[in-house]
Design a protein around this motif. Structure first.
Motif, short mmCIF file in Angstrom:
data_model
loop_
_atom_site.label_atom_id
_atom_site.label_comp_id
_atom_site.label_asym_id
_atom_site.label_seq_id
_atom_site.Cartn_x
_atom_site.Cartn_y
_atom_site.Cartn_z
N LEU B 188 110.46 74.08 66.27
CA LEU B 188 111.66 74.53 67.00
C LEU B 188 112.92 73.92 66.40
O LEU B 188 113.92 74.60 66.17
N LEU B 189 112.83 72.61 66.13
CA LEU B 189 113.98 71.90 65.59
C LEU B 189 114.41 72.50 64.25
O LEU B 189 115.59 72.71 63.99
N ARG B 190 113.42 72.79 63.40
CA ARG B 190 113.72 73.28 62.06
C ARG B 190 114.48 74.61 62.12
O ARG B 190 115.35 74.87 61.30
N ASN B 191 114.14 75.44 63.10
CA ASN B 191 114.76 76.77 63.16
C ASN B 191 116.02 76.81 64.01
O ASN B 191 116.63 77.85 64.16
#
Lengths: 249, 323
Positions: B188-191
């Motif tokens: 989630l963080l990456r996107n």
């Protein structure tokens, strides 16, 4: 006359014995393209870096929209609306053109501390980014990684990023450099329309473009501004002809 | 489904399936091995936020791993001896409370370390994070109240509601559950917008600043989140071994976490998991044959760095795509 958008007063910067910026004062007024020209090594890029905040001047002040920004870093000045392009394109190379522009949209919305919603499904980022890409004519290259774009396309992308930032003033550092004649002409036509949105400080070597576009021109030689005036005044200024355009030009 | 999703799914399913097979065959040792993989993968997934997404080569993540471990050890010891900890607060043997304490302690430490070390970059950042971790390591060695050099034993594995954590399978499922949560958080963080800024800062920090995002704040938050996840893994690791010692804080541990990521694939979702699988299986298969098994691991690492920069995940799934 309205207050200038950007005003530089008595800026000084030395590297050892070399005075790269020598008591420079200049302003950028709403609605104009102000070109900054000068021979190689005159200190044009050093000046742009000080205005944008990536280099600290020794003394002098920089007012942006009436506010002293001398103490602010590059990111803070960008948030106030300085849209800068680089002499050598500076992009997030792995990201697509679209994602590079989306980053600017996100920055101008001040919303980088959101941790969960996926950006690639976020219309509030994608729509303005596509709009900016289409204005510079890069729509069909939106999904190409920035590192794989051609030289000219990277320059266009940098301008799209500045547009998406909602810039209140554009600092364009040699946007024509390395572009072919057709690319330069297309970009000249585009920059002509840009001043309606926000004033442009244009650092450029391409004299055809400068004479076609500029409302005013300042000439920088050895760190000093030797003349500021309209295209006609600069063309006929003897000091400029000698220092820059060369005898008999 | 693209190839990377498939590779990720296979790695996760493999990790989940193996202990069930081992348990059915009455081989609890292999369940413990899989638990070790899950915990190391979680610790390295934490580091992958800073290193993989942010390009921040922290050579001091053992500090957060060890702080998580000591949080578990110290709270459990106080609960076991029924001694109050601080200001009359009791210890606890509840894993969930221990995890929260580990997250808080690792996060606080990362905030302080990050505030100083993130003002540097490149090799200076590597060295300053190493220096901080070594300071904490020597502090733990010289702190007799909690075992000093000898470490601290946890006599009974800490408790989780509704299950007996001493059963290897139960503890594996707890560790695997946390790993899956950690991987979901990473994805989630990456996107997200935050992830976009963090990754842009790795690729070109001038560009990030030029659009108006200050790299320092983004990196500081990433560093803290990264440390928190590694801290939880440290608490689990302490419970796995029922023992905490300063070795969890040593630079070898920091190096091991970096090695896991490089083996598996820097910045890839399943990179740390793939790396942990290779590392633990190597240790198991060769560790019994020769105590110099790390020599062979070194050769593998050399091959990865020279010929397969993307690590195991890069080899199986190709280059990362950013959309």
């Amino acid at each position: 006359m309205a207050e200038p958008v950007l005003e530089i007063r008595n800026l000084e910067k030395s590297f050892g014995a070399l005075k790269a910026t020598d008591d420079v004062s200049l302003d950028l007024r709403s609605g104009e393209i102000h070109a900054l020209i000068g021979p190689n090594g005159a200190g044009k890029s050093t000046l742009v870096q000080q205005i944008a905040g990536s280099l600290k001047p020794d003394s002098g002040t920089i007012l942006f929209q009436g506010r002293d920004v001398s103490g602010l870093d590059m990111a803070a000045r960008a948030r106030l609306g300085m849209g800068r392009t680089f002499q050598i394109s500076s992009l997030a190379g792995e990201f697509s053109a679209l994602r590079n522009v989306m980053l600017a949209v996100q920055a101008s919305a001040g919303s980088s501390f959101r941790f969960f919603r996926p950006v690639m499904r976020d219309a509030s980022l994608i729509e303005p980014a596509r709009e900016a890409l289409s204005r510079v004519g890069l729509s069909d290259r939106a999904s190409v990684p920035a590192a794989e774009l051609s030289h000219g396309e990277r320059r266009q992308l940098e301008i799209a990023i500045a547009l998406a930032q909602g810039a209140r003033a554009f600092l364009l550092d040699e946007p024509m450099a390395g572009m072919g004649p057709e690319g330069s002409q297309a970009l000249t036509r585009f920059l002509d329309t840009l001043r309606a949105q926000a004033p442009v400080l244009l650092i450029e070597h391409d004299m055809d473009a400068v004479f076609a576009l500029a409302d005013r021109i300042s000439v920088l030689v050895y760190g000093r501004i030797v003349a500021t005036g309209t295209v006609e005044e600069i063309r006929n200024d003897p000091a400029v002809r000698e220092a820059y355009l060369g005898e008999g030009a | 489904m693209n190839r990377e999703t498939l590779v990720n799914a296979l790695l996760i399913l493999g990790l989940l399936a193996a202990p069930f097979a081992a348990d059915a065959m009455g081989e609890p040792f292999y369940v413990t091995l899989a638990t070790r993989i899950a915990i190391l993968a979680l610790a390295a997934t934490g580091l992958n936020i800073a290193l993989g997404l942010g390009g921040l080569v922290s050579f001091g993540h053992a500090a957060f791993f060890g702080i998580g471990g000591y949080a578990a050890g110290i709270l459990a010891t106080h609960a076991f001896n029924a001694e109050p900890l601080l200001f009359g607060l009791p210890g606890t043997n509840q894993m969930v409370s221990i995890w929260l304490a580990a997250v808080a302690a690792a996060g606080m430490a990362a905030l302080l370390i990050g505030l100083i070390s993130l003002r540097t970059s490149g090799v200076y950042f590597i060295m300053i994070t190493l220096a901080f971790a070594q300071m904490i390591y020597y502090f733990a060695i010289s702190w007799p109240a909690y075992g000093g050099e000898d470490g601290l034993s946890i006599y009974v594995r800490n408790a989780f509601p509704g299950t007996n954590t001493m059963r290897p399978m139960s503890f594996f499922l707890i560790a695997a559950g946390l790993l899956l949560a950690g991987l979901a958080f990473f994805a989630l963080l990456r996107n997200s917008r935050f992830g976009a800024a963090l990754q842009a800062g790795r690729q070109n920090e001038i560009r990030l600043a030029a659009v108006g995002i200050a790299p320092f704040r983004i990196r500081l938050v990433a560093f803290v989140l990264s440390a928190m996840m590694t801290g939880v893994a440290g608490a689990l690791f302490a419970d796995l071994n029922r023992f905490v010692s300063p070795s969890m804080l040593s630079w070898h541990m920091s190096g091991e976490l970096i090695v896991l990521i490089i083996l598996g694939g820097v910045g890839r979702l399943a990179g740390p998991l793939a790396g942990a699988i290779v590392y633990v299986l190597f240790e198991f298969a060769l560790g019994g044959v020769t105590e110099h098994w790390q020599l062979f691991l070194g050769l593998v690492l050399l091959c990865v760095v020279l010929f397969a920069r993307g690590g195991v995940v890069g080899l199986l799934a190709g280059r990362a795509r950013h959309g």
